[in-house]
Design a protein around this motif. Structure first.
Motif, PDB file in Angstrom:
ATOM      1  N   ALA A  66     -28.319   0.892  14.605  1.00  0.00           N
ATOM      2  CA  ALA A  66     -29.341   1.238  15.593  1.00  0.00           C
ATOM      3  C   ALA A  66     -29.938  -0.017  16.196  1.00  0.00           C
ATOM      4  O   ALA A  66     -29.747  -1.126  15.680  1.00  0.00           O
ATOM      5  N   TYR A  67     -30.674   0.194  17.275  1.00  0.00           N
ATOM      6  CA  TYR A  67     -31.463  -0.860  17.893  1.00  0.00           C
ATOM      7  C   TYR A  67     -32.909  -0.378  17.991  1.00  0.00           C
ATOM      8  O   TYR A  67     -33.170   0.736  18.443  1.00  0.00           O
ATOM      9  N   TYR A  68     -33.824  -1.215  17.542  1.00  0.00           N
ATOM     10  CA  TYR A  68     -35.254  -0.950  17.649  1.00  0.00           C
ATOM     11  C   TYR A  68     -35.854  -2.046  18.526  1.00  0.00           C
ATOM     12  O   TYR A  68     -35.382  -3.182  18.506  1.00  0.00           O
ATOM     13  N   THR A  69     -36.908  -1.712  19.248  1.00  0.00           N
ATOM     14  CA  THR A  69     -37.642  -2.698  20.034  1.00  0.00           C
ATOM     15  C   THR A  69     -39.077  -2.741  19.530  1.00  0.00           C
ATOM     16  O   THR A  69     -39.695  -1.688  19.303  1.00  0.00           O
ATOM     17  N   PHE A  70     -39.580  -3.955  19.358  1.00  0.00           N
ATOM     18  CA  PHE A  70     -40.954  -4.159  18.892  1.00  0.00           C
ATOM     19  C   PHE A  70     -41.708  -5.020  19.892  1.00  0.00           C
ATOM     20  O   PHE A  70     -41.132  -5.882  20.546  1.00  0.00           O
ATOM     21  N   VAL A  71     -43.017  -4.778  19.964  1.00  0.00           N
ATOM     22  CA  VAL A  71     -43.904  -5.557  20.810  1.00  0.00           C
ATOM     23  C   VAL A  71     -44.885  -6.276  19.888  1.00  0.00           C
ATOM     24  O   VAL A  71     -45.441  -5.670  18.968  1.00  0.00           O
ATOM     25  N   ALA A  72     -45.083  -7.576  20.144  1.00  0.00           N
ATOM     26  CA  ALA A  72     -46.046  -8.356  19.365  1.00  0.00           C
ATOM     27  C   ALA A  72     -47.444  -8.125  19.930  1.00  0.00           C
ATOM     28  O   ALA A  72     -47.630  -8.091  21.141  1.00  0.00           O
ATOM     29  N   GLU A 111     -22.975 -12.620  21.711  1.00  0.00           N
ATOM     30  CA  GLU A 111     -22.593 -11.289  22.208  1.00  0.00           C
ATOM     31  C   GLU A 111     -23.750 -10.300  22.084  1.00  0.00           C
ATOM     32  O   GLU A 111     -24.036  -9.549  23.022  1.00  0.00           O
ATOM     33  N   LEU A 112     -24.429 -10.286  20.939  1.00  0.00           N
ATOM     34  CA  LEU A 112     -25.580  -9.401  20.752  1.00  0.00           C
ATOM     35  C   LEU A 112     -26.714  -9.776  21.712  1.00  0.00           C
ATOM     36  O   LEU A 112     -27.377  -8.902  22.279  1.00  0.00           O
ATOM     37  N   TYR A 113     -26.931 -11.069  21.898  1.00  0.00           N
ATOM     38  CA  TYR A 113     -27.969 -11.577  22.799  1.00  0.00           C
ATOM     39  C   TYR A 113     -27.702 -11.113  24.231  1.00  0.00           C
ATOM     40  O   TYR A 113     -28.594 -10.580  24.898  1.00  0.00           O
ATOM     41  N   ASP A 114     -26.472 -11.303  24.705  1.00  0.00           N
ATOM     42  CA  ASP A 114     -26.127 -10.895  26.069  1.00  0.00           C
ATOM     43  C   ASP A 114     -26.243  -9.378  26.247  1.00  0.00           C
ATOM     44  O   ASP A 114     -26.739  -8.903  27.269  1.00  0.00           O
ATOM     45  N   GLY A 115     -25.787  -8.632  25.273  1.00  0.00           N
ATOM     46  CA  GLY A 115     -25.858  -7.173  25.349  1.00  0.00           C
ATOM     47  C   GLY A 115     -27.276  -6.644  25.326  1.00  0.00           C
ATOM     48  O   GLY A 115     -27.559  -5.566  25.852  1.00  0.00           O
ATOM     49  N   ALA A 116     -28.193  -7.396  24.723  1.00  0.00           N
ATOM     50  CA  ALA A 116     -29.583  -6.943  24.613  1.00  0.00           C
ATOM     51  C   ALA A 116     -30.224  -6.747  25.982  1.00  0.00           C
ATOM     52  O   ALA A 116     -31.016  -5.822  26.168  1.00  0.00           O
ATOM     53  N   LEU A 117     -29.888  -7.600  26.940  1.00  0.00           N
ATOM     54  CA  LEU A 117     -30.468  -7.448  28.270  1.00  0.00           C
ATOM     55  C   LEU A 117     -29.979  -6.154  28.928  1.00  0.00           C
ATOM     56  O   LEU A 117     -30.759  -5.424  29.548  1.00  0.00           O
ATOM     57  N   ARG A 118     -28.705  -5.835  28.774  1.00  0.00           N
ATOM     58  CA  ARG A 118     -28.177  -4.576  29.323  1.00  0.00           C
ATOM     59  C   ARG A 118     -28.823  -3.371  28.623  1.00  0.00           C
ATOM     60  O   ARG A 118     -29.192  -2.391  29.285  1.00  0.00           O
ATOM     61  N   ARG A 119     -28.947  -3.452  27.294  1.00  0.00           N
ATOM     62  CA  ARG A 119     -29.588  -2.345  26.564  1.00  0.00           C
ATOM     63  C   ARG A 119     -31.045  -2.187  26.998  1.00  0.00           C
ATOM     64  O   ARG A 119     -31.534  -1.067  27.158  1.00  0.00           O
ATOM     65  N   ARG A 120     -31.723  -3.309  27.226  1.00  0.00           N
ATOM     66  CA  ARG A 120     -33.121  -3.254  27.666  1.00  0.00           C
ATOM     67  C   ARG A 120     -33.212  -2.592  29.041  1.00  0.00           C
ATOM     68  O   ARG A 120     -34.086  -1.750  29.288  1.00  0.00           O
ATOM     69  N   GLN A 121     -32.329  -2.981  29.946  1.00  0.00           N
ATOM     70  CA  GLN A 121     -32.356  -2.375  31.281  1.00  0.00           C
ATOM     71  C   GLN A 121     -32.102  -0.877  31.211  1.00  0.00           C
ATOM     72  O   GLN A 121     -32.768  -0.103  31.891  1.00  0.00           O
TER      73      GLN A 121
END
Length: 172
Positions: free
Chosen positions: A111-117, A139-149
């Motif tokens: 899974a992917y979780y997103t947290f806010v500080a 690869e995970l870093y680059d994919g994170a921007l697409r997942r965020r969008q």
């Protein structure tokens, strides 16, 4: 606050849990909600280690249940920050189920979780940058921007035409 860029290993977290009767359904399988709870804890620890601050869960997405987890299995949850944005960070989780007597081990979830500080008043605050180095980290870093969008589009906070990283996948 220290906003010096961090390496992904600085936030790597491993958490183990034993699946007990109170954690299971009538088929003696781990309840999904219990697993999500444990995953949220492991992900929050990873995010807090990266941010050096209190974090709150902003989103949970792409949770895949691949294999049932049985009563008596040992769960290992691996959590790591994949990318930091302005005030948030994405955490990838991989969950392994091990039957100790047989020695079998299977990947049961990811899974992917997103947290806010946040500060002590609950206001969002900047988070340190993440500096990936290995091919997998990049690869995970680059994919994170697409997942965020994609998350922002699905939540109505971004228009599809503004998701340039996602559009690039389909226009090549």
């Amino acid at each position: 606050m220290n906003l010096k860029a961090k390496h992904p290993q600085e936030s790597y977290t491993v958490m183990n849990e034993l699946v007990l009767p109170n954690d299971t359904n009538t088929l003696n399988n781990l309840m999904g909600g219990r697993l999500l709870h444990w995953m949220d804890i492991a992900a929050a620890i990873s995010a807090q280690k990266h941010c050096n601050r209190i974090v709150v869960t902003a989103s949970v997405d792409n949770v895949s249940f691949k294999q049932p987890v049985k009563l008596g299995d040992v769960i290992t949850i691996e959590a790591r920050v994949t990318r930091a944005f302005n005030t948030s960070c994405e955490v990838r989780l991989d969950v392994w189920a091990q039957n100790v007597p047989s020695g079998s081990k299977v990947k049961s979830n990811e899974a992917y979780y997103t947290f806010v500080a946040v500060d002590q008043s609950g206001r969002t605050i900047p988070v340190p940058e993440l500096k990936p180095e290995s091919p997998e980290e990049i690869e995970l870093y680059d994919g994170a921007l697409r997942r965020r969008q994609l998350r922002l589009i699905l939540s109505g906070k971004m228009l599809p035409n503004d998701a340039l990283e996602l559009k690039a996948l389909f226009s090549s």
